[in-house]
Design an enzyme around this catalytic site. Sequence first.
Site, mmCIF file in Angstrom:
data_model
loop_
_atom_site.group_PDB
_atom_site.id
_atom_site.type_symbol
_atom_site.label_atom_id
_atom_site.label_comp_id
_atom_site.label_asym_id
_atom_site.label_seq_id
_atom_site.Cartn_x
_atom_site.Cartn_y
_atom_site.Cartn_z
ATOM 1 N N ASN A 44 0.850 -1.185 0.000
ATOM 2 C CA ASN A 44 0.000 0.000 0.000
ATOM 3 C C ASN A 44 0.886 1.236 0.000
ATOM 4 O OD1 ASN A 44 -1.962 1.945 0.369
ATOM 5 N ND2 ASN A 44 -2.294 1.483 2.534
ATOM 6 N N LYS A 46 -0.022 4.261 -0.175
ATOM 7 C CA LYS A 46 -0.684 5.407 0.466
ATOM 8 C C LYS A 46 -0.539 6.650 -0.426
ATOM 9 C CE LYS A 46 -0.026 3.228 4.919
ATOM 10 N NZ LYS A 46 0.233 3.395 6.381
ATOM 11 N N HIS A 141 -9.449 0.714 5.685
ATOM 12 C CA HIS A 141 -8.098 0.916 6.217
ATOM 13 C C HIS A 141 -8.168 1.869 7.412
ATOM 14 C CE1 HIS A 141 -3.914 2.245 6.509
ATOM 15 N NE2 HIS A 141 -3.598 1.124 5.872
ATOM 16 N N GLU A 143 -6.518 4.335 8.376
ATOM 17 C CA GLU A 143 -6.394 5.767 8.095
ATOM 18 C C GLU A 143 -7.674 6.327 7.507
ATOM 19 O OE1 GLU A 143 -1.639 5.099 7.471
ATOM 20 O OE2 GLU A 143 -2.919 5.451 5.716
ATOM 21 N N GLU A 213 -4.853 -5.212 11.118
ATOM 22 C CA GLU A 213 -3.827 -4.187 11.308
ATOM 23 C C GLU A 213 -4.019 -3.529 12.673
ATOM 24 O OE1 GLU A 213 -4.058 -1.183 8.278
ATOM 25 O OE2 GLU A 213 -6.169 -0.792 8.656
ATOM 26 N N GLY A 219 3.374 2.474 11.664
ATOM 27 C CA GLY A 219 4.193 3.668 11.572
ATOM 28 C C GLY A 219 4.628 4.244 12.903
ATOM 29 N N SER A 259 3.504 -2.260 10.262
ATOM 30 C CA SER A 259 4.951 -2.007 10.177
ATOM 31 C C SER A 259 5.727 -3.275 9.841
ATOM 32 C CB SER A 259 5.460 -1.393 11.489
ATOM 33 O OG SER A 259 4.837 -0.153 11.740
#
Length: 299
Positions: A44, A46, A141, A143, A213, A219, A259
């Site tokens: 991904n 992003k 996702h 985010e 996730e 991150g 990560s």
Amino acid sequence: MKFVLALLAAAISGTSAFTAVNSNGPRARAITQLNERQPIMAGNWKMNPTTEADALNLANGFTNLVNEMKDACATDDVEGCTEVVIFPPFPFISKVKDIVGKSGISVGAQQVYYEDKGAFTGSVAATMVKSVGCEFVLCGHSERRSLFSDSDANINAKVKKVLEFGMKPILCVGETQEEYDLGITQEVCAMQVSKDLAGVSKEDMQNVVIAYEPVWAIGTGLVCDADAANDVHKYIRTILAKMYDDEVAQATRIQYGGSVTPESVDQLMGKSDIDGCLVGGASLFADKFARIVNFKKEM
């Protein structure tokens, strides 16, 4: 941003789960005997890289590394091969597909809206991304949930829309740092899986991938232990068994995303219920992502 495209070290030892192809044909998924579920590795990107030129350099660099690996599958459909998907930003999808598709690598969209068309400024429909060659779509996702307030109801609508148009959703679920600290990881995952797959048929589940996730490990430098991640994957299968049956629970591929690095992938992929990885930052470096794709199972 420049992406340094380093070659994989020839000294890497062990049996690879992914080996790629020469230039004679599209054979990018290599034979592996890990389990009955086909492993799937996804990158991904992003909102990266910042220019089309960098995106194409990254795609070319990764594909070149893939093509230098040995003992590839004869075709994309060989049973037991590792499936590889890249999720570029929307403006780069078509040209990235032109590059990676020659090696049997799929492309996907990072998200879609659940309406087919209309006055929805800034949104992208499932039909649009399918028309430029997307086979997968990320749904839910972390985010999108946290930064753009993507609700479970909206995610559910997107999952069903992606399936309606013959693509495969990768449904992302997972707990935040606060939820992890409260010890409610299982409850959060159960709620998200149940809500986001509501109305999805058993037949459609063969085209659904789930990605666990842990948001607190994305991150942040924090690491989710491979055994702990595997336990969550096992728990998600119990939810699927309750919603559908054990056949669906055991057949559904569940990725880990948090990560993932070349240093952590082998241990993760050695676990019984981890079927692949959803890779963020490391997928922006051709050599790192190629090493992740070319994981070696640690028993």
